[in-house]
Scaffold this active site. Structure first.
Site, PDB file in Angstrom:
ATOM      1  N   ARG A   1       0.890  -1.252   0.181  1.00 62.00           N
ATOM      2  CA  ARG A   1      -0.136   0.022   0.103  1.00 62.00           C
ATOM      3  C   ARG A   1       0.861   1.303  -0.104  1.00 62.00           C
ATOM      4  O   ARG A   1       0.708   2.198  -0.770  1.00 62.00           O
ATOM      5  CB  ARG A   1      -0.936  -0.101   1.454  1.00 62.00           C
ATOM      6  CG  ARG A   1      -2.085  -0.854   1.180  1.00 62.00           C
ATOM      7  CD  ARG A   1      -2.913  -0.879   2.234  1.00 62.00           C
ATOM      8  NE  ARG A   1      -3.697   0.231   2.312  1.00 62.00           N
ATOM      9  CZ  ARG A   1      -4.473   0.942   3.426  1.00 62.00           C
ATOM     10  NH1 ARG A   1      -4.304  -0.010   4.484  1.00 62.00           N
ATOM     11  NH2 ARG A   1      -5.190   1.930   3.340  1.00 62.00           N
TER      12      ARG A   1
ATOM     13  N   ASN B   1      -6.244  10.818   7.170  1.00 61.29           N
ATOM     14  CA  ASN B   1      -5.619  10.090   6.155  1.00 61.29           C
ATOM     15  C   ASN B   1      -4.171   9.667   6.668  1.00 61.29           C
ATOM     16  O   ASN B   1      -3.482  10.315   7.404  1.00 61.29           O
ATOM     17  CB  ASN B   1      -5.453  11.088   4.924  1.00 61.29           C
ATOM     18  CG  ASN B   1      -6.917  11.375   4.370  1.00 61.29           C
ATOM     19  OD1 ASN B   1      -7.799  10.764   4.616  1.00 61.29           O
ATOM     20  ND2 ASN B   1      -6.819  12.060   3.278  1.00 61.29           N
TER      21      ASN B   1
ATOM     22  N   HIS C   1      -5.528   8.942  12.365  1.00 59.14           N
ATOM     23  CA  HIS C   1      -5.332   7.260  12.060  1.00 59.14           C
ATOM     24  C   HIS C   1      -3.897   6.935  11.717  1.00 59.14           C
ATOM     25  O   HIS C   1      -3.791   5.753  11.036  1.00 59.14           O
ATOM     26  CB  HIS C   1      -6.225   7.033  10.849  1.00 59.14           C
ATOM     27  CG  HIS C   1      -7.760   7.176  11.107  1.00 59.14           C
ATOM     28  ND1 HIS C   1      -8.553   7.222  10.447  1.00 59.14           N
ATOM     29  CD2 HIS C   1      -8.208   7.308  12.453  1.00 59.14           C
ATOM     30  CE1 HIS C   1      -9.990   7.623  11.145  1.00 59.14           C
ATOM     31  NE2 HIS C   1      -9.524   7.648  12.114  1.00 59.14           N
TER      32      HIS C   1
ATOM     33  N   THR D   1     -14.567  14.026   3.623  1.00 56.31           N
ATOM     34  CA  THR D   1     -14.871  12.887   4.485  1.00 56.31           C
ATOM     35  C   THR D   1     -16.448  12.579   4.693  1.00 56.31           C
ATOM     36  O   THR D   1     -17.377  13.588   4.594  1.00 56.31           O
ATOM     37  CB  THR D   1     -14.372  13.081   5.983  1.00 56.31           C
ATOM     38  OG1 THR D   1     -14.851  12.099   6.755  1.00 56.31           O
ATOM     39  CG2 THR D   1     -14.836  14.429   6.572  1.00 56.31           C
ATOM     40  N   SER D   2     -16.737  11.350   4.664  1.00 57.30           N
ATOM     41  CA  SER D   2     -17.994  10.898   4.821  1.00 57.30           C
ATOM     42  C   SER D   2     -18.650  11.010   6.122  1.00 57.30           C
ATOM     43  O   SER D   2     -19.837  10.929   6.284  1.00 57.30           O
ATOM     44  CB  SER D   2     -18.384   9.457   4.489  1.00 57.30           C
ATOM     45  OG  SER D   2     -17.576   8.632   5.314  1.00 57.30           O
TER      46      SER D   2
ATOM     47  N   ALA E   1     -12.425  19.247  -3.439  1.00 56.98           N
ATOM     48  CA  ALA E   1     -11.422  19.876  -2.694  1.00 56.98           C
ATOM     49  C   ALA E   1     -10.402  20.722  -3.544  1.00 56.98           C
ATOM     50  O   ALA E   1      -9.992  21.816  -3.307  1.00 56.98           O
ATOM     51  CB  ALA E   1     -10.728  19.164  -1.579  1.00 56.98           C
TER      52      ALA E   1
HETATM   53  P1  OAD Z   1     -14.941   7.941   2.830  1.00 60.77           P
HETATM   54  O1  OAD Z   1     -14.433   6.987   1.593  1.00 60.77           O
HETATM   55  O2  OAD Z   1     -15.498   7.444   3.845  1.00 60.77           O
HETATM   56  O3  OAD Z   1     -15.332   9.308   2.400  1.00 60.77           O
HETATM   57  C1  OAD Z   1     -14.609  10.121   1.452  1.00 60.77           C
HETATM   58  C2  OAD Z   1     -15.533  11.234   1.053  1.00 60.77           C
HETATM   59  O4  OAD Z   1     -14.768  12.068   0.139  1.00 60.77           O
HETATM   60  C3  OAD Z   1     -16.955  11.114   0.487  1.00 60.77           C
HETATM   61  O5  OAD Z   1     -17.953  11.809   1.446  1.00 60.77           O
HETATM   62  C4  OAD Z   1     -16.830  11.518  -0.967  1.00 60.77           C
HETATM   63  O6  OAD Z   1     -18.055  12.237  -1.310  1.00 60.77           O
HETATM   64  C5  OAD Z   1     -15.803  12.710  -0.820  1.00 60.77           C
HETATM   65  N1  OAD Z   1     -15.125  13.133  -1.959  1.00 60.77           N
HETATM   66  C6  OAD Z   1     -14.696  12.256  -3.028  1.00 60.77           C
HETATM   67  N2  OAD Z   1     -13.883  12.808  -3.812  1.00 60.77           N
HETATM   68  C7  OAD Z   1     -13.889  14.185  -3.295  1.00 60.77           C
HETATM   69  C8  OAD Z   1     -13.193  15.349  -3.796  1.00 60.77           C
HETATM   70  N3  OAD Z   1     -12.479  15.666  -4.967  1.00 60.77           N
HETATM   71  N4  OAD Z   1     -13.216  16.683  -3.061  1.00 60.77           N
HETATM   72  C9  OAD Z   1     -13.831  16.444  -1.778  1.00 60.77           C
HETATM   73  N5  OAD Z   1     -14.393  15.528  -1.505  1.00 60.77           N
HETATM   74  C10 OAD Z   1     -14.312  14.184  -2.099  1.00 60.77           C
HETATM   75  O7  OAD Z   1     -13.328   8.116   3.709  1.00 60.77           O
HETATM   76  P2  OAD Z   1     -13.422   8.941   5.086  1.00 60.77           P
HETATM   77  O8  OAD Z   1     -14.494   9.841   5.458  1.00 60.77           O
HETATM   78  O9  OAD Z   1     -11.823   9.649   5.260  1.00 60.77           O
HETATM   79  O10 OAD Z   1     -10.025   4.669   8.712  1.00 60.77           O
HETATM   80  O11 OAD Z   1     -13.032   7.648   5.911  1.00 60.77           O
HETATM   81  C11 OAD Z   1     -12.709   7.845   7.457  1.00 60.77           C
HETATM   82  C12 OAD Z   1     -12.087   6.424   7.731  1.00 60.77           C
HETATM   83  O12 OAD Z   1     -12.652   5.276   7.275  1.00 60.77           O
HETATM   84  C13 OAD Z   1     -10.863   6.325   7.016  1.00 60.77           C
HETATM   85  O13 OAD Z   1      -9.543   7.355   7.888  1.00 60.77           O
HETATM   86  C14 OAD Z   1     -10.396   4.976   7.444  1.00 60.77           C
HETATM   87  C15 OAD Z   1     -11.874   4.189   7.058  1.00 60.77           C
HETATM   88  O14 OAD Z   1     -12.100   3.197   7.860  1.00 60.77           O
HETATM   89  C16 OAD Z   1      -9.216   3.862   9.069  1.00 60.77           C
HETATM   90  O15 OAD Z   1      -8.334   3.320   8.461  1.00 60.77           O
HETATM   91  C17 OAD Z   1      -8.853   3.875  10.558  1.00 60.77           C
END
Ligand code: OAD
Length: 252
Positions: A76, A110, A127, A197-198, A240
């Site tokens: 990765r 991230n 994380h 972030t979701s 973003a």
């Molecule tokens: P997600 O994959 O859940 O969410 C990503 C978000 O980014 C979604 O809401 C998309 O709509 C948005 N997105 C996509 N492209 C984008 C762009 N170009 N600009 C802005 N936003 C965009 O990822 P996270 O919320 O980061 O944890 O997930 C949180 C955690 O879940 C991660 O850190 C990971 C996972 O379990 C661990 O590994 C501990």
């Protein structure tokens, strides 16, 4: 920026021009334009060497087969190492290193290290970081560039026990110091910008909620609606890498 809701964007610009203590909270979406797949967009799902992602990235695997966990994270890391920061990462770094705000705190979920690569400092990495190893016994933290590729698992230079990837795995708690610092900063900021972030993963997703509860203005930047959207003050629909340079770097 055709898909962006211009009116919300203009409102956000005005709010930014009056903000002093800013906290930027990022998730996988900030790295989309760098070519790093998001989690819930399909990036996390999948199988490697016949084993599901969730099983490989679990606390249990550290006990069962640490060399395999290393093989998986080396793979990765190799993928992430080919990626470069995008305009979104650079805009945050530029704003942080300028005097536009009294303070700009950066908190990320991230592990890809792209904020650091863009020039941001003191990044609170909730994380962990895929470029670091951590000792199983004494918690000594080292960059993999220091540890090298030869030994897996790497041996701690302080106590000679084995090291593991410094990332939070499924079934593990977050680093308490990092989380507390993020919560403290969230409670003290006057503007919280939530990017990519979701906002479904606890406890990191408490950050914008704490900021809001303590009176901060909350702006979300995301092309999609999220669980947070209904409770934020402004929701800018956009990528973003397109929104942040204009929002953070250029003043009204
Ligand atoms: P997600 O994959 O859940 O969410 C990503 C978000 O980014 C979604 O809401 C998309 O709509 C948005 N997105 C996509 N492209 C984008 C762009 N170009 N600009 C802005 N936003 C965009 O990822 P996270 O919320 O980061 O944890 O997930 C949180 C955690 O879940 C991660 O850190 C990971 C996972 O379990 C661990 O590994 C501990």
């Amino acid at each position: 920026m055709e898909s962006m809701n211009q009116e919300e964007f203009e409102r956000a610009k005005i709010i930014l021009s009056g903000s002093k203590k800013v906290l930027v909270f990022t998730g996988a979406g900030i790295s989309t334009e760098s070519g790093v797949p998001t989690f819930r967009g399909g990036g996390g799902a999948g199988v490697w060497r016949g084993m599901p992602f969730e099983q490989l990235s679990s606390a249990e695997m550290i006990e069962r087969d640490l060399p395999l966990v290393w093989e998986w994270f080396d793979y990765r890391r190799g993928v992430v190492s080919e990626r470069e920061p995008n305009h979104g990462h650079f805009a945050i770094a530029k704003a942080q290193n300028s005097d536009r705000f009294e303070e700009l705190i950066l908190v990320t979920q991230n592990i890809d290290g792209l904020h650091h690569a863009a020039g941001s400092h003191d990044v609170i990495e909730l994380h962990g970081n895929i470029h670091q190893a951590r000792c199983l016994s004494c918690e000594n933290l080292q960059y993999l560039t220091e540890v090298g590729e030869d030994e897996r698992p790497p041996v701690c230079s302080e106590c000679f026990d084995s090291m593991r990837p410094n990332v939070v795995l499924f079934g593990e708690a977050l680093d308490e110091d990092a989380l507390l610092k993020a919560y403290e900063k969230a409670a003290a900021c006057d503007l919280c910008i939530v990017v990519g972030t979701s906002a479904v993963v606890y406890p990191a997703n408490m950050i914008p909620k704490i900021a809001k509860r303590e009176g901060a203005f909350v702006i979300e930047i995301n092309p999609e609606e999220t669980e947070l959207t209904a409770s934020v003050d402004i929701s800018v629909r956009g990528n973003a890498a397109e929104v942040l340079p204009t929002l953070l770097v250029k003043e009204v």
